[in-house]
Design an enzyme around this catalytic site. Structure first.
Site, PDB file in Angstrom:
ATOM      1  CD  GLU A 144      -1.300  -2.278   2.200  1.00 55.13           C
ATOM      2  OE1 GLU A 144      -2.059  -2.833   2.999  1.00 55.13           O
ATOM      3  OE2 GLU A 144      -0.090  -2.583   2.081  1.00 55.13           O
ATOM      4  NE  ARG A 174      13.702 -28.436  -6.857  1.00 53.53           N
ATOM      5  CZ  ARG A 174      14.751 -29.132  -7.275  1.00 53.53           C
ATOM      6  NH1 ARG A 174      15.823 -28.502  -7.725  1.00 53.53           N
ATOM      7  NH2 ARG A 174      14.721 -30.450  -7.245  1.00 53.53           N
TER       8      ARG A 174
END
Length: 317
Positions: free
Chosen positions: A56, A188
């Site tokens: 934000e 991964r």
């Protein structure tokens, strides 16, 4: 106020953007935020490496004065607690002059839980909690860790068309082709840690790193399921249940063989299964699922990776 079709699309876009934060945002959740004014994106961001800055803060800084009267779409409830590392995102939102905030998922962290939303509403911002599936999926690791005290677990198995992970002598290398192996490396790179059984470690001495160009630095921490000591560069996990002690891990990728798979499935600690199926047969060998395919699971997606097929299997809702 209920969400609209546009809200759902913007939240889905934010959830997709949040992928850029994973897993670098650890120990913080990988959050994304988009500021929209009259259908135009005027700011966007995702959680930075190490957890700061927050999504934000980045998105609102980009929007600047244009944020007045705009809508903030954010995957997770803005934090309400102040930190030495930065201000509370709920406070940043309240002074930005937003008209609306649409939040994908509430934050179970007791320092925020509901308080971020309350702070926005107190500032006169029309706030909607969507409980959006795409946002929830993008935050699976964080939400699982917060609510269940363990990482979100993905079990990976490479199997033959007739359901074997290895021949009777235990050999199994390169069952699948190059495209499927590249996808495994991608998975991964999205994990905090990767685990194999002690038998796999002894027999194969796997590197368990990421070998995709540009992502080599994303290799996860290596864990081995063993009651003994772990070799240098590895961490020992004595049992599947011990993953509850991995307090710094949101996403765990389990690549062990059938015994490790059975142990985690038996302990009810698997959230998702990636089944890479090759178009070859062994005739006889070590079965992928020692106790048969577990009940209560559904195939959520199926795709081709070269000559192989990937099935993404999730718990039935």
């Amino acid at each position: 106020m209920p969400t609209t079709a546009d809200d759902a699309r913007w939240l889905a876009a934010a959830a997709s953007l949040a992928e850029r934060a994973r897993p670098l945002s650890r120990p913080n959740p990988g959050v994304a935020a988009i500021v929209v004014s009259d259908g135009v994106v005027i700011g966007q961001g995702w959680t930075g490496a190490g957890g700061r800055p927050h999504a934000e803060a980045i998105a609102l800084a980009q929007a600047g004065e244009q944020a007045r009267g705009a809508t903030l779409y954010v995957t997770l409830e803005p934090c309400a607690h102040r930190s030495a590392r930065g201000p509370a995102c709920a406070d940043l939102a309240t002074v930005a002059g937003l008209a609306r905030a649409v939040i994908g998922v509430g934050d179970p962290d007791p320092r925020t839980a509901g308080q971020g939303i309350a702070r926005l509403e107190a500032a006169g911002i029309e706030t909607t909690l969507a409980d959006d599936p795409a946002c929830r999926a993008s935050l699976a690791g964080y939400l699982t860790l917060r609510t269940q005290g363990r990482p979100h677990v993905t079990l990976k198995l490479a199997i033959t068309a007739d359901g074997f992970v290895a021949r009777l002598d235990g050999t199994s290398k390169w069952i699948t082709g190059e495209a499927a192996r590249a996808h495994v490396h991608r998975e991964r790179a999205r994990a905090d840690a990767i685990l194999v059984g002690a038998g796999t470690l002894r027999a194969d001495a796997p590197r368990l790193d990421v070998r995709l160009p540009g992502l080599e630095n994303r290799s996860p921490e290596r864990l081995v399921l063993t009651h003994g000591a772990a070799p240098e560069g590895w961490r020992a996990v004595p049992s599947p249940e011990a993953i509850h002690e991995l307090s710094d891990c949101q996403y765990l990728f389990v690549e062990g063989g059938s015994q490790t798979a059975a142990a985690f499935l038996g302990a009810n600690l698997v959230d998702r299964i990636l089944l890479y199926r090759a178009p070859m047969t062994f005739g006889e060998g070590i079965a992928a699922f020692l106790d048969g395919m577990p009940d209560g699971w559904v195939t959520a997606d199926r795709r081709h990776l070269g000559a192989d097929t990937l099935e993404i299997i999730e718990r039935a809702r």
